[in-house]
Design a protein around this motif. Structure first.
Motif, PDB file in Angstrom:
ATOM      1  N   ILE A 139      15.807  11.322  12.876  1.00  0.00           N
ATOM      2  CA  ILE A 139      15.060  12.455  12.345  1.00  0.00           C
ATOM      3  C   ILE A 139      13.605  12.273  12.761  1.00  0.00           C
ATOM      4  O   ILE A 139      13.199  11.173  13.141  1.00  0.00           O
ATOM      5  CB  ILE A 139      15.157  12.552  10.799  1.00  0.00           C
ATOM      6  CG1 ILE A 139      14.718  11.221  10.150  1.00  0.00           C
ATOM      7  CG2 ILE A 139      16.559  12.925  10.364  1.00  0.00           C
ATOM      8  CD1 ILE A 139      14.695  11.265   8.632  1.00  0.00           C
ATOM      9  N   PRO A 140      12.792  13.339  12.701  1.00  0.00           N
ATOM     10  CA  PRO A 140      11.375  13.164  13.049  1.00  0.00           C
ATOM     11  C   PRO A 140      10.711  12.120  12.151  1.00  0.00           C
ATOM     12  O   PRO A 140      11.128  11.911  11.007  1.00  0.00           O
ATOM     13  CB  PRO A 140      10.788  14.564  12.811  1.00  0.00           C
ATOM     14  CG  PRO A 140      11.951  15.495  12.941  1.00  0.00           C
ATOM     15  CD  PRO A 140      13.128  14.754  12.399  1.00  0.00           C
ATOM     16  N   ASP A 141       9.653  11.484  12.643  1.00  0.00           N
ATOM     17  CA  ASP A 141       8.964  10.449  11.880  1.00  0.00           C
ATOM     18  C   ASP A 141       8.428  10.970  10.552  1.00  0.00           C
ATOM     19  O   ASP A 141       8.369  10.234   9.562  1.00  0.00           O
ATOM     20  CB  ASP A 141       7.818   9.859  12.710  1.00  0.00           C
ATOM     21  CG  ASP A 141       8.338   9.052  13.887  1.00  0.00           C
ATOM     22  OD1 ASP A 141       9.216   8.200  13.677  1.00  0.00           O
ATOM     23  OD2 ASP A 141       7.885   9.278  15.023  1.00  0.00           O
ATOM     24  N   PHE A 142       8.015  12.244  10.539  1.00  0.00           N
ATOM     25  CA  PHE A 142       7.576  12.893   9.299  1.00  0.00           C
ATOM     26  C   PHE A 142       8.547  14.044   9.034  1.00  0.00           C
ATOM     27  O   PHE A 142       8.292  15.189   9.438  1.00  0.00           O
ATOM     28  CB  PHE A 142       6.137  13.392   9.439  1.00  0.00           C
ATOM     29  CG  PHE A 142       5.153  12.295   9.783  1.00  0.00           C
ATOM     30  CD1 PHE A 142       4.598  11.507   8.787  1.00  0.00           C
ATOM     31  CD2 PHE A 142       4.822  12.038  11.105  1.00  0.00           C
ATOM     32  CE1 PHE A 142       3.714  10.487   9.097  1.00  0.00           C
ATOM     33  CE2 PHE A 142       3.940  11.021  11.429  1.00  0.00           C
ATOM     34  CZ  PHE A 142       3.393  10.235  10.420  1.00  0.00           C
ATOM     35  N   PRO A 143       9.674  13.753   8.389  1.00  0.00           N
ATOM     36  CA  PRO A 143      10.766  14.728   8.278  1.00  0.00           C
ATOM     37  C   PRO A 143      10.357  16.043   7.610  1.00  0.00           C
ATOM     38  O   PRO A 143      10.774  17.115   8.047  1.00  0.00           O
ATOM     39  CB  PRO A 143      11.816  13.996   7.431  1.00  0.00           C
ATOM     40  CG  PRO A 143      11.471  12.550   7.549  1.00  0.00           C
ATOM     41  CD  PRO A 143       9.999  12.479   7.727  1.00  0.00           C
TER      42      PRO A 143
ATOM     43  N   GLU B 207       8.220   8.290   7.453  1.00  0.00           N
ATOM     44  CA  GLU B 207       9.353   7.976   6.586  1.00  0.00           C
ATOM     45  C   GLU B 207      10.678   7.787   7.312  1.00  0.00           C
ATOM     46  O   GLU B 207      11.659   7.357   6.712  1.00  0.00           O
ATOM     47  CB  GLU B 207       9.527   9.102   5.551  1.00  0.00           C
ATOM     48  CG  GLU B 207       8.300   9.362   4.695  1.00  0.00           C
ATOM     49  CD  GLU B 207       8.467  10.619   3.857  1.00  0.00           C
ATOM     50  OE1 GLU B 207       9.419  10.654   3.052  1.00  0.00           O
ATOM     51  OE2 GLU B 207       7.665  11.561   4.024  1.00  0.00           O
ATOM     52  N   ALA B 208      10.738   8.100   8.597  1.00  0.00           N
ATOM     53  CA  ALA B 208      12.039   8.155   9.275  1.00  0.00           C
ATOM     54  C   ALA B 208      12.655   6.787   9.510  1.00  0.00           C
ATOM     55  O   ALA B 208      13.872   6.632   9.467  1.00  0.00           O
ATOM     56  CB  ALA B 208      11.897   8.886  10.601  1.00  0.00           C
TER      57      ALA B 208
ATOM     58  N   MET C 270       0.857  -1.193   0.000  1.00  0.00           N
ATOM     59  CA  MET C 270       0.000   0.000   0.000  1.00  0.00           C
ATOM     60  C   MET C 270       0.891   1.239   0.000  1.00  0.00           C
ATOM     61  O   MET C 270       1.476   1.623   0.996  1.00  0.00           O
ATOM     62  CB  MET C 270      -0.877  -0.003   1.259  1.00  0.00           C
ATOM     63  CG  MET C 270      -1.899   1.104   1.304  1.00  0.00           C
ATOM     64  SD  MET C 270      -3.034   0.842   2.723  1.00  0.00           S
ATOM     65  CE  MET C 270      -3.876   2.408   2.696  1.00  0.00           C
ATOM     66  N   LYS C 271       0.999   1.872  -1.159  1.00  0.00           N
ATOM     67  CA  LYS C 271       1.890   3.012  -1.336  1.00  0.00           C
ATOM     68  C   LYS C 271       1.227   4.276  -0.813  1.00  0.00           C
ATOM     69  O   LYS C 271       0.107   4.616  -1.202  1.00  0.00           O
ATOM     70  CB  LYS C 271       2.231   3.180  -2.827  1.00  0.00           C
ATOM     71  CG  LYS C 271       3.167   4.330  -3.144  1.00  0.00           C
ATOM     72  CD  LYS C 271       4.562   4.087  -2.608  1.00  0.00           C
ATOM     73  CE  LYS C 271       5.512   5.196  -3.056  1.00  0.00           C
ATOM     74  NZ  LYS C 271       6.837   5.079  -2.454  1.00  0.00           N
ATOM     75  N   LYS C 272       1.890   4.968   0.059  1.00  0.00           N
ATOM     76  CA  LYS C 272       1.344   6.181   0.638  1.00  0.00           C
ATOM     77  C   LYS C 272       1.832   7.404  -0.129  1.00  0.00           C
ATOM     78  O   LYS C 272       3.014   7.512  -0.451  1.00  0.00           O
ATOM     79  CB  LYS C 272       1.748   6.302   2.106  1.00  0.00           C
ATOM     80  CG  LYS C 272       0.910   5.418   3.028  1.00  0.00           C
ATOM     81  CD  LYS C 272      -0.416   6.062   3.286  1.00  0.00           C
ATOM     82  CE  LYS C 272      -1.272   5.170   4.176  1.00  0.00           C
ATOM     83  NZ  LYS C 272      -2.613   5.739   4.343  1.00  0.00           N
ATOM     84  N   THR C 273       0.916   8.338  -0.417  1.00  0.00           N
ATOM     85  CA  THR C 273       1.307   9.603  -1.018  1.00  0.00           C
ATOM     86  C   THR C 273       1.946  10.469   0.052  1.00  0.00           C
ATOM     87  O   THR C 273       1.392  10.594   1.149  1.00  0.00           O
ATOM     88  CB  THR C 273       0.070  10.336  -1.585  1.00  0.00           C
ATOM     89  OG1 THR C 273      -0.586   9.484  -2.514  1.00  0.00           O
ATOM     90  CG2 THR C 273       0.474  11.639  -2.262  1.00  0.00           C
ATOM     91  N   PRO C 274       3.125  11.055  -0.216  1.00  0.00           N
ATOM     92  CA  PRO C 274       3.775  11.884   0.805  1.00  0.00           C
ATOM     93  C   PRO C 274       2.861  13.007   1.278  1.00  0.00           C
ATOM     94  O   PRO C 274       2.148  13.627   0.491  1.00  0.00           O
ATOM     95  CB  PRO C 274       5.005  12.445   0.060  1.00  0.00           C
ATOM     96  CG  PRO C 274       5.272  11.457  -1.026  1.00  0.00           C
ATOM     97  CD  PRO C 274       3.929  10.935  -1.436  1.00  0.00           C
ATOM     98  N   LEU C 275       2.853  13.246   2.580  1.00  0.00           N
ATOM     99  CA  LEU C 275       2.015  14.291   3.159  1.00  0.00           C
ATOM    100  C   LEU C 275       2.761  15.618   3.129  1.00  0.00           C
ATOM    101  O   LEU C 275       3.924  15.691   3.505  1.00  0.00           O
ATOM    102  CB  LEU C 275       1.651  13.905   4.596  1.00  0.00           C
ATOM    103  CG  LEU C 275       0.868  12.587   4.734  1.00  0.00           C
ATOM    104  CD1 LEU C 275       0.864  12.115   6.182  1.00  0.00           C
ATOM    105  CD2 LEU C 275      -0.551  12.746   4.232  1.00  0.00           C
ATOM    106  N   ASN C 276       2.074  16.660   2.689  1.00  0.00           N
ATOM    107  CA  ASN C 276       2.732  17.956   2.528  1.00  0.00           C
ATOM    108  C   ASN C 276       2.424  18.939   3.641  1.00  0.00           C
ATOM    109  O   ASN C 276       3.131  19.925   3.805  1.00  0.00           O
ATOM    110  CB  ASN C 276       2.326  18.579   1.179  1.00  0.00           C
ATOM    111  CG  ASN C 276       2.766  17.724   0.005  1.00  0.00           C
ATOM    112  OD1 ASN C 276       3.907  17.276  -0.037  1.00  0.00           O
ATOM    113  ND2 ASN C 276       1.861  17.489  -0.933  1.00  0.00           N
ATOM    114  N   THR C 277       1.359  18.691   4.395  1.00  0.00           N
ATOM    115  CA  THR C 277       0.985  19.622   5.464  1.00  0.00           C
ATOM    116  C   THR C 277       0.579  18.850   6.713  1.00  0.00           C
ATOM    117  O   THR C 277       0.188  17.680   6.651  1.00  0.00           O
ATOM    118  CB  THR C 277      -0.205  20.516   5.041  1.00  0.00           C
ATOM    119  OG1 THR C 277      -1.379  19.707   4.922  1.00  0.00           O
ATOM    120  CG2 THR C 277       0.076  21.224   3.722  1.00  0.00           C
ATOM    121  N   ALA C 278       0.642  19.552   7.845  1.00  0.00           N
ATOM    122  CA  ALA C 278       0.195  18.945   9.097  1.00  0.00           C
ATOM    123  C   ALA C 278      -1.294  18.631   9.037  1.00  0.00           C
ATOM    124  O   ALA C 278      -1.761  17.649   9.617  1.00  0.00           O
ATOM    125  CB  ALA C 278       0.504  19.888  10.258  1.00  0.00           C
ATOM    126  N   GLY C 279      -2.054  19.461   8.326  1.00  0.00           N
ATOM    127  CA  GLY C 279      -3.481  19.225   8.182  1.00  0.00           C
ATOM    128  C   GLY C 279      -3.779  17.917   7.463  1.00  0.00           C
ATOM    129  O   GLY C 279      -4.700  17.182   7.833  1.00  0.00           O
TER     130      GLY C 279
END
Length: 230
Positions: free
Chosen positions: A63-67, A57-58, A1-10
């Motif tokens: 590094i943070p879990d969502f760099p 992704e970390a 299950m490929k996840k689209t990278p998240l661009n915002t905290a929202g």
């Protein structure tokens, strides 16, 4: 299950809310992940499942879990009343070469600057697959929380630097504690002894006390729990 990278905290929060209410078993089935019988040999399984679901992704990198967002993911096991069941592991504590390090430079400070908390209804009598994912929320420490964390960190690091590692107990610190963090008693690491000599000791980890995370939950969900005084 490929996840689209998240661009915002929202976007991250929306993704997190989309899995709220699912059991760990239901989420694992969606992700085609096997559920272990218990967590005795798989202590990090719940966090890893959530990382997979949310596209963290970390991995094991420092590094943070969502760099891209600078956000750390922390699962928080709670009871039916919304109270944390245990302290929360943050990161490994450095035991050597830390004399000139400041709180702001420390890895623990960086990890706690922006956290996605995901409560998990995880009372021990509930089978692992039936434990329920709660509503995740974003948290950044207030000035008072930062000050409390920094004060505890500085006191603990002073003890480590001065050779008092073996004097530190879980009761040290108002909000932050230092505890052994190792797979077994043979996993030793370098530290400073009481007379300044090099010694070998169990690795230590920084943990947030349950009273600290309880106060965070109380403010977020308006629980009938008094706020912690710093």
């Amino acid at each position: 299950m490929k996840k689209t990278p998240l661009n915002t905290a929202g976007q991250l929060l929306h993704c997190c809310h989309s899995i709220a209410g699912l059991t760990l078993g239901q989420l694992a089935a969606q992700l085609k992940v096997d559920v272990p019988a218990n967590l005795k040999r798989d202590k990090g399984w719940v966090g890893q499942l959530l990382e997979l679901a949310l596209g963290a992704e970390a991995g094991s990198q420092a590094i943070p879990d969502f760099p891209a967002l600078g956000i750390e993911l922390k699962t928080l096991p709670i009871d039916q009343q919304g109270k944390p069941l245990e302290s929360t592991y943050v990161c490994v504590a450095p035991l050597t070469g830390v004399t000139s390090q400041s709180w702001q430079q420390s890895w623990i400070c960086q990890k706690l600057q922006h956290v996605l908390w995901v409560p998990i209804l995880a009372e021990r009598q509930i089978p692992l697959a039936e434990r329920v994912i709660g509503t995740g929320f974003l948290w950044q420490p207030s000035v008072a929380e930062q000050q409390a964390l920094q004060q505890d960190w500085e006191e603990l690091m002073e003890l480590i630097t001065l050779g008092g590692i073996d004097q530190i107990r879980g009761a040290h610190g108002k909000v932050l504690q230092l505890r052994p963090k190792a797979a077994d008693s043979k996993a030793l690491t370098a530290a400073v002894g009481a007379n300044g000599e090099p010694i070998q000791t169990l690795p230590r980890g920084f943990y947030l006390k349950a009273s600290f995370t309880a106060a965070i939950l109380s403010r977020q969900f308006n629980l009938a729990e008094q706020s912690l005084k710093y």
